[in-house]
Design an enzyme around this catalytic site. Structure first.
Site: not given
Ligand SMILES: Nc1ncnc2c1ncn2[C@@H]1O[C@H](COP(=O)(O)OP(=O)(O)OP(=O)(O)O)[C@@H](O)[C@H]1O
Ligand SMILES: [Mg+2]
Length: 204
Positions: A32, A36, A99-100
């Protein structure tokens, strides 16, 4: 390098679950690049539980705030440098988790899709099955195509919805790689019991 970039139409859409499934069945390493929300369980921690045999490579950046990477970094006086997001050199296959979604900002200029373009790994788009998915999935695929990111296909996550599946296949001109049903428990054992991916880890 052999690997995939697991992205999605949203945060909390099932990217980590899909990454664990791929890591288990392909015996892949996991990375990753930007984490966050590090005060909660990190995705690397989740993978360690859900794919216990996977070798996990630490993120290049970890930020505490559960926010978009650009903002989580800014709050710590940091800035994400795309050239620092270098995948680990591994002999086997690598699963990279975003991420997202694809238009999440990494800094004041760059979006997640800019990283995907640099890494050149084929993308898997994780999408919900429920209402709204056609729009989100087609927008995601459209951007990836315009940026020439190779697309492996879409993994649908949730209660089966044949109409939405068909619309995504037709308008998105993309293979549906798998459909994951809602699981009663998300554990390594349950993931091991899922049908293995009916597609191959591509050579990048
Ligand atoms: N098919 C499913 N059945 C049961 N629970 C699921 C399923 N898919 C996802 N979940 C649960 O939904 C939550 C969000 O999934 P996941 O963490 O994989 O999303 P994500 O896209 O990786 O999120 P992030 O953007 O934070 O990385 C997790 O608690 C996960 O266990
Ligand atoms: Mg995740």
């Amino acid at each position: 390098m052999k690997g995939v970039f697991v992205t999605g139409t949203d945060t909390g859409i099932g990217k980590t679950l899909v990454s664990a499934w791929l890591a288990q069945h392909w015996r892949a390493d996991y990375w990753k690049p930007v984490q966050t929300g590090a005060l909660e369980d990190s995705d690397s921690d989740t993978i360690a539980q859900l794919a216990p045999d996977a070798r996990i490579h630490p993120p290049a950046y970890v930020f505490k705030a559960p926010l978009s990477p650009h903002e989580a970094a800014r709050r710590e006086g940091a800035r994400i440098d795309l050239s620092a997001l270098i995948p680990p050199a591994v002999p086997g296959p690598l699963v990279v988790e975003g991420a997202g979604g694809v238009m999440v900002p990494l800094n004041e200029l760059a979006l997640m899709v800019d990283l995907m373009e640099r890494l050149k790994l084929p993308a898997i788009v994780v999408a919900r099955t429920a209402l709204g998915t056609i729009n989100h999935t087609l927008l995601t695929l459209d951007l990836l195509r315009r940026r020439r990111v190779p697309i492996l296909g879409v993994v649908l996550n949730g209660q089966r919805n044949p109409g939405n599946r068909q619309a995504i296949e037709q308008f998105g001109a993309v293979p549906i790689l798998a459909e994951l049903q809602p699981l009663l428990a998300v554990t390594a054992k349950v993931i091991a019991g899922l049908p293995p991916p009916a597609f191959h880890m591509p050579e990048s």
